[in-house]
Design a protein around this motif. Sequence first.
Motif, PDB file in Angstrom:
ATOM      1  N   ILE A 141       0.843  -1.207   0.000  1.00 10.11           N
ATOM      2  CA  ILE A 141       0.000   0.000   0.000  1.00 10.11           C
ATOM      3  C   ILE A 141       0.873   1.250   0.000  1.00 10.11           C
ATOM      4  CG2 ILE A 141      -1.666   1.353   1.332  1.00 10.11           C
ATOM      5  CD1 ILE A 141      -2.904  -1.032  -0.125  1.00 10.11           C
TER       6      ILE A 141
ATOM      7  N   ILE B   3      -4.232   9.703   4.411  1.00 12.19           N
ATOM      8  CA  ILE B   3      -4.507   8.283   4.180  1.00 12.19           C
ATOM      9  C   ILE B   3      -4.053   7.554   5.437  1.00 12.19           C
ATOM     10  CG2 ILE B   3      -4.151   6.269   2.714  1.00 12.19           C
ATOM     11  CD1 ILE B   3      -3.323   8.209   0.463  1.00 12.19           C
TER      12      ILE B   3
ATOM     13  N   LEU C  86      -8.861   9.191   3.280  1.00 10.33           N
ATOM     14  CA  LEU C  86      -9.097   7.819   2.854  1.00 10.33           C
ATOM     15  C   LEU C  86      -8.624   6.921   3.983  1.00 10.33           C
ATOM     16  CD1 LEU C  86      -7.711   7.948  -0.799  1.00 10.33           C
ATOM     17  CD2 LEU C  86     -10.114   7.774  -0.101  1.00 10.33           C
TER      18      LEU C  86
ATOM     19  N   THR D 196     -11.289   2.947   1.687  1.00 16.96           N
ATOM     20  CA  THR D 196     -10.656   2.563   0.429  1.00 16.96           C
ATOM     21  C   THR D 196     -10.023   1.186   0.575  1.00 16.96           C
ATOM     22  OG1 THR D 196      -9.207   3.365  -1.349  1.00 16.96           O
ATOM     23  CG2 THR D 196      -8.385   3.604   0.927  1.00 16.96           C
TER      24      THR D 196
ATOM     25  N   SER E 246      -6.826  -1.467  -1.647  1.00 17.34           N
ATOM     26  CA  SER E 246      -5.703  -1.419  -2.583  1.00 17.34           C
ATOM     27  C   SER E 246      -6.128  -1.417  -4.041  1.00 17.34           C
ATOM     28  CB  SER E 246      -4.754  -2.587  -2.330  1.00 17.34           C
ATOM     29  OG  SER E 246      -5.442  -3.813  -2.514  1.00 17.34           O
TER      30      SER E 246
ATOM     31  N   ILE F 220      -7.319   2.557  -4.632  1.00 15.28           N
ATOM     32  CA  ILE F 220      -6.666   3.662  -3.918  1.00 15.28           C
ATOM     33  C   ILE F 220      -6.243   4.792  -4.856  1.00 15.28           C
ATOM     34  CG2 ILE F 220      -4.409   2.503  -3.889  1.00 15.28           C
ATOM     35  CD1 ILE F 220      -5.312   4.499  -0.923  1.00 15.28           C
TER      36      ILE F 220
ATOM     37  N   ASP G 242      -9.256   6.772  -5.817  1.00 15.12           N
ATOM     38  CA  ASP G 242      -9.749   7.453  -4.617  1.00 15.12           C
ATOM     39  C   ASP G 242      -8.881   8.660  -4.266  1.00 15.12           C
ATOM     40  OD1 ASP G 242     -11.980   5.888  -4.251  1.00 15.12           O
ATOM     41  OD2 ASP G 242     -11.066   4.602  -2.722  1.00 15.12           O
TER      42      ASP G 242
END
Length: 189
Positions: free
Chosen positions: A58, A108, A126, A151, A153, A156, A159
């Motif tokens: 990620i 995030i 997110l 969200t 993977s 993402i 997003d």
Amino acid sequence: AREQKSYDLMEKYFQNTEILLVPDIVLSLDVSINSEKSYNTIVTCFRDDKEKMIDSSIKTIINNFSNNNKLKVIETDTHIGKDNLTEEQLDNEFQLLLNEFSKANLVITDRLHGMILSYLVETPCLFFDNSNHKVSGVSKWIRKSSLIKKTDSTIIEQDIINMMNCQEHEKINLTNEFASLELLLNKIK
């Protein structure tokens, strides 16, 4: 309890106890925000303990996407890793964190309070869930806000684009949601 899963467990194990379902108390804070955003900045705030569910891929996806789109990524954490701080030191650390989140264009996170602080300072966020699902559980209190979005993977990158362009900054009035807690606290006094 601040989310349904904990509430259900408490009802099961504490049958002779009054149990309330109320938002996380941090959502009741009224914070001042820095409305001046840094240009194209993403703050990441990820767990590094047994509650994390995301893997290092990620971070790689976010960093690669950011590099390709000339976005700056700042890594931070809501757990500052310091002990025995005075109230003044705690307040200073909290203000630094609020300032960092408020200047970002996007946060995030997989941390509950990363999501909540983003919401409080009106920075789009997110979030990924953690192992006990408390982030998504608490997010239900503010799910109508366009500032907060779960969200994964697979989406993402899209997003990030959508949330970086988020212009709506509405907050949800949770005053009524805290009323039962206030009544209980008044009983105790």
